[in-house]
Design an enzyme around this catalytic site. Structure first.
Site, mmCIF file in Angstrom:
data_model
loop_
_atom_site.group_PDB
_atom_site.id
_atom_site.type_symbol
_atom_site.label_atom_id
_atom_site.label_comp_id
_atom_site.label_asym_id
_atom_site.label_seq_id
_atom_site.Cartn_x
_atom_site.Cartn_y
_atom_site.Cartn_z
ATOM 1 N N GLY A 1 0.819 -1.214 0.000
ATOM 2 C CA GLY A 1 0.000 0.000 0.000
ATOM 3 C C GLY A 1 0.846 1.253 0.000
ATOM 4 O O GLY A 1 0.478 2.258 0.606
ATOM 5 N N VAL B 1 -3.068 -7.543 -1.755
ATOM 6 C CA VAL B 1 -2.501 -8.305 -0.634
ATOM 7 C C VAL B 1 -3.405 -9.444 -0.166
ATOM 8 O O VAL B 1 -2.962 -10.351 0.544
ATOM 9 C CB VAL B 1 -2.147 -7.386 0.570
ATOM 10 C CG1 VAL B 1 -1.022 -6.427 0.233
ATOM 11 C CG2 VAL B 1 -3.382 -6.651 1.103
ATOM 12 N N ASN C 1 1.136 -2.526 5.343
ATOM 13 C CA ASN C 1 0.482 -1.225 5.518
ATOM 14 C C ASN C 1 -0.812 -1.087 4.708
ATOM 15 O O ASN C 1 -1.664 -0.273 5.064
ATOM 16 C CB ASN C 1 1.491 -0.131 5.106
ATOM 17 C CG ASN C 1 0.833 1.207 4.886
ATOM 18 O OD1 ASN C 1 0.597 1.959 5.835
ATOM 19 N ND2 ASN C 1 0.492 1.533 3.642
ATOM 20 N N SER D 1 -4.212 -0.102 14.170
ATOM 21 C CA SER D 1 -4.862 1.207 14.351
ATOM 22 C C SER D 1 -5.350 1.333 15.790
ATOM 23 O O SER D 1 -5.729 0.339 16.415
ATOM 24 C CB SER D 1 -6.063 1.331 13.416
ATOM 25 O OG SER D 1 -6.831 2.461 13.765
ATOM 26 N N TYR E 1 -13.385 -2.855 10.614
ATOM 27 C CA TYR E 1 -12.005 -2.335 10.645
ATOM 28 C C TYR E 1 -11.371 -2.527 12.032
ATOM 29 O O TYR E 1 -10.239 -3.001 12.153
ATOM 30 C CB TYR E 1 -12.071 -0.861 10.258
ATOM 31 C CG TYR E 1 -10.766 -0.120 10.169
ATOM 32 C CD1 TYR E 1 -9.975 -0.185 9.024
ATOM 33 C CD2 TYR E 1 -10.334 0.692 11.212
ATOM 34 C CE1 TYR E 1 -8.789 0.536 8.927
ATOM 35 C CE2 TYR E 1 -9.153 1.416 11.126
ATOM 36 C CZ TYR E 1 -8.383 1.335 9.986
ATOM 37 O OH TYR E 1 -7.216 2.050 9.909
ATOM 38 N N ALA F 1 -10.601 -6.140 12.587
ATOM 39 C CA ALA F 1 -9.419 -6.569 11.824
ATOM 40 C C ALA F 1 -8.145 -6.014 12.449
ATOM 41 O O ALA F 1 -7.130 -6.716 12.564
ATOM 42 C CB ALA F 1 -9.542 -6.112 10.375
ATOM 43 N N LYS F 2 -8.178 -4.744 12.877
ATOM 44 C CA LYS F 2 -6.972 -4.121 13.421
ATOM 45 C C LYS F 2 -6.592 -4.715 14.780
ATOM 46 O O LYS F 2 -5.399 -4.784 15.131
ATOM 47 C CB LYS F 2 -7.157 -2.606 13.517
ATOM 48 C CG LYS F 2 -7.201 -1.901 12.155
ATOM 49 C CD LYS F 2 -5.954 -2.137 11.315
ATOM 50 C CE LYS F 2 -5.742 -1.084 10.231
ATOM 51 N NZ LYS F 2 -4.581 -1.404 9.377
ATOM 52 N N ILE G 1 -4.171 10.188 11.569
ATOM 53 C CA ILE G 1 -3.072 10.640 10.703
ATOM 54 C C ILE G 1 -3.665 11.332 9.481
ATOM 55 O O ILE G 1 -4.644 10.842 8.891
ATOM 56 C CB ILE G 1 -2.196 9.439 10.248
ATOM 57 C CG1 ILE G 1 -1.782 8.562 11.449
ATOM 58 C CG2 ILE G 1 -0.989 9.926 9.457
ATOM 59 C CD1 ILE G 1 -0.972 9.248 12.520
HETATM 60 P P1 NAP Z 1 -4.543 5.411 2.143
HETATM 61 O O1 NAP Z 1 -4.032 6.791 1.901
HETATM 62 O O2 NAP Z 1 -5.938 5.075 1.758
HETATM 63 O O3 NAP Z 1 -3.516 4.384 1.446
HETATM 64 C C1 NAP Z 1 -3.741 3.005 1.461
HETATM 65 C C2 NAP Z 1 -3.012 2.378 0.296
HETATM 66 O O4 NAP Z 1 -3.251 0.952 0.343
HETATM 67 C C3 NAP Z 1 -3.517 2.860 -1.064
HETATM 68 O O5 NAP Z 1 -2.431 3.128 -1.915
HETATM 69 C C4 NAP Z 1 -4.335 1.694 -1.558
HETATM 70 O O6 NAP Z 1 -4.379 1.576 -2.968
HETATM 71 C C5 NAP Z 1 -3.576 0.535 -0.968
HETATM 72 N N1 NAP Z 1 -4.383 -0.681 -0.930
HETATM 73 C C6 NAP Z 1 -5.684 -0.801 -0.556
HETATM 74 N N2 NAP Z 1 -6.088 -2.077 -0.674
HETATM 75 C C7 NAP Z 1 -5.031 -2.779 -1.141
HETATM 76 C C8 NAP Z 1 -4.820 -4.127 -1.470
HETATM 77 N N3 NAP Z 1 -5.808 -5.042 -1.359
HETATM 78 N N4 NAP Z 1 -3.608 -4.514 -1.899
HETATM 79 C C9 NAP Z 1 -2.607 -3.612 -2.032
HETATM 80 N N5 NAP Z 1 -2.736 -2.313 -1.751
HETATM 81 C C10 NAP Z 1 -3.944 -1.893 -1.316
HETATM 82 O O7 NAP Z 1 -4.443 5.031 3.678
HETATM 83 P P2 NAP Z 1 -3.416 5.509 4.836
HETATM 84 O O8 NAP Z 1 -4.128 6.496 5.674
HETATM 85 O O9 NAP Z 1 -2.096 5.825 4.256
HETATM 86 O O10 NAP Z 1 -3.350 4.169 5.691
HETATM 87 C C11 NAP Z 1 -2.273 3.245 5.615
HETATM 88 C C12 NAP Z 1 -2.456 2.208 6.719
HETATM 89 O O11 NAP Z 1 -2.499 2.874 7.992
HETATM 90 C C13 NAP Z 1 -3.753 1.399 6.617
HETATM 91 O O12 NAP Z 1 -3.522 0.076 7.031
HETATM 92 C C14 NAP Z 1 -4.655 2.095 7.602
HETATM 93 O O13 NAP Z 1 -5.684 1.247 8.068
HETATM 94 C C15 NAP Z 1 -3.663 2.471 8.695
HETATM 95 N N6 NAP Z 1 -4.112 3.563 9.566
HETATM 96 C C16 NAP Z 1 -4.329 4.807 9.060
HETATM 97 C C17 NAP Z 1 -4.751 5.817 9.928
HETATM 98 C C18 NAP Z 1 -4.990 7.222 9.452
HETATM 99 O O14 NAP Z 1 -5.389 8.041 10.295
HETATM 100 N N7 NAP Z 1 -4.768 7.551 8.212
HETATM 101 C C19 NAP Z 1 -4.943 5.538 11.276
HETATM 102 C C20 NAP Z 1 -4.725 4.261 11.735
HETATM 103 C C21 NAP Z 1 -4.293 3.270 10.868
HETATM 104 P P3 NAP Z 1 -5.620 2.223 -3.779
HETATM 105 O O15 NAP Z 1 -5.529 3.697 -3.552
HETATM 106 O O16 NAP Z 1 -5.385 1.808 -5.183
HETATM 107 O O17 NAP Z 1 -6.860 1.614 -3.161
#
Ligand code: NAP
Length: 246
Positions: free
Chosen positions: A12, A63, A89, A141, A154, A157-158, A187
């Site tokens: 990701g 993934v 990620n 998360s 979510y 899963a987390k 974030i």
């Molecule tokens: P994001 O900007 O939505 O980026 C997620 C990335 O994962 C995207 O590039 C997406 O590709 C890719 N992805 C989704 N499904 C996939 C799959 N099946 N196989 C491969 N790649 C895939 O999210 P983020 O905020 O950076 O989050 C990254 C991680 O941190 C996630 O696990 C999220 O749950 C965790 N997290 C985030 C926050 C927050 O506040 N942002 C807080 C807690 C945890 P596409 O764009 O093509 O779908």
């Protein structure tokens, strides 16, 4: 925290936290497989890494698909000759209150977060065990700790990722493979920018350090968990949440 010539896969990593993690690992010397569903986004990150003077390759991967994950790990080994670091990620949200959540919304989130983390750890650990070294970091998360409303899929899963991290850490420890997790708080990324503004503001108000986290805040914790500075740390979870829900 020197990661010179370490080989990393970040799932990701076409955008958001994953992209920043790939770049920060590269700044510390690692070569990176930029793995994402969106190959164009991944290719752009590869160019950014190359500008830093490190090597990188883009890999289109879902993934939750075993064949894709197998190809992703082989890409690292065939291109760079090794695999030292895996950062799980990739993530999605499909939020809805429990009484309105569809089976499809539930399954999609479990598929990416739980099955995806399982498949990637399984495949990478096979190689790392043989090498007698490796670092795996799973992105969980704070929602998995506190159970945010509208996130039964979510948060479940987390939380599951934390348990899987501990199992993998126990099973991998004798091979000197460390497995840890990070629980990001709120974030600033596309994922949180998609939230309704009133919920965003309420979440930000709840943060003792009084600001949303930056992707770099998570990336820096990942680098620590991938470096020799954390060699005696395994099976644990670091909250990177500005003090939220401590
Ligand atoms: P994001 O900007 O939505 O980026 C997620 C990335 O994962 C995207 O590039 C997406 O590709 C890719 N992805 C989704 N499904 C996939 C799959 N099946 N196989 C491969 N790649 C895939 O999210 P983020 O905020 O950076 O989050 C990254 C991680 O941190 C996630 O696990 C999220 O749950 C965790 N997290 C985030 C926050 C927050 O506040 N942002 C807080 C807690 C945890 P596409 O764009 O093509 O779908």
């Amino acid at each position: 925290m020197d990661l010179t010539n370490k080989i990393a896969i970040v799932t990701g990593s076409g955008q958001g936290i994953g992209r920043e993690t790939a770049l920060v690992l590269a700044r510390h010397g690692a070569d990176v497989v930029v793995a994402d569903l969106d190959i164009e986004a991944a290719e752009n990150v590869v160019k950014e890494i190359e500008k830093l003077g490190r090597k990188a390759i883009a890999c289109k991967v879902n993934v939750g698909n075993k064949n894709d994950v197998n190809r992703m790990v082989n890409t690292a080994i065939e291109t760079f000759g090794d695999l030292d670091i895996l950062v799980n990620n990739a993530g999605i949200t499909r939020d809805a209150m429990m009484h309105k959540m569809t089976e499809e919304q539930f399954d999609q989130v479990i598929q990416v977060h739980m099955k995806g983390t399982f498949l990637c750890m399984q495949e990478a650990a096979l190689h790392m065990r043989k090498q007698g070294k490796g670092k795996i970091v799973n992105i969980s998360s704070i929602s998995g700790k506190v159970g945010n409303m509208g996130q039964v899929n979510y948060a479940g899963a987390k939380a599951g990722i934390i348990a899987m991290t501990k199992v993998a850490a126990r099973e991998s420890a004798r091979y000197q493979v460390n497995v840890n997790a990070i629980q990001p708080g709120f974030i600033d990324s596309d994922m949180t920018r998609a939230m309704p503004e009133d919920i965003r503001q309420a979440r930000i108000k709840d943060i003792p350090l009084q600001r949303p986290g930056k992707p770099e805040d998570i990336a820096n914790a990942v680098v620590f968990l991938c470096s020799d500075y954390s060699n005696y740390i395994t099976g644990t979870t670091i909250e990177v949440a500005g003090g939220r829900s401590m």
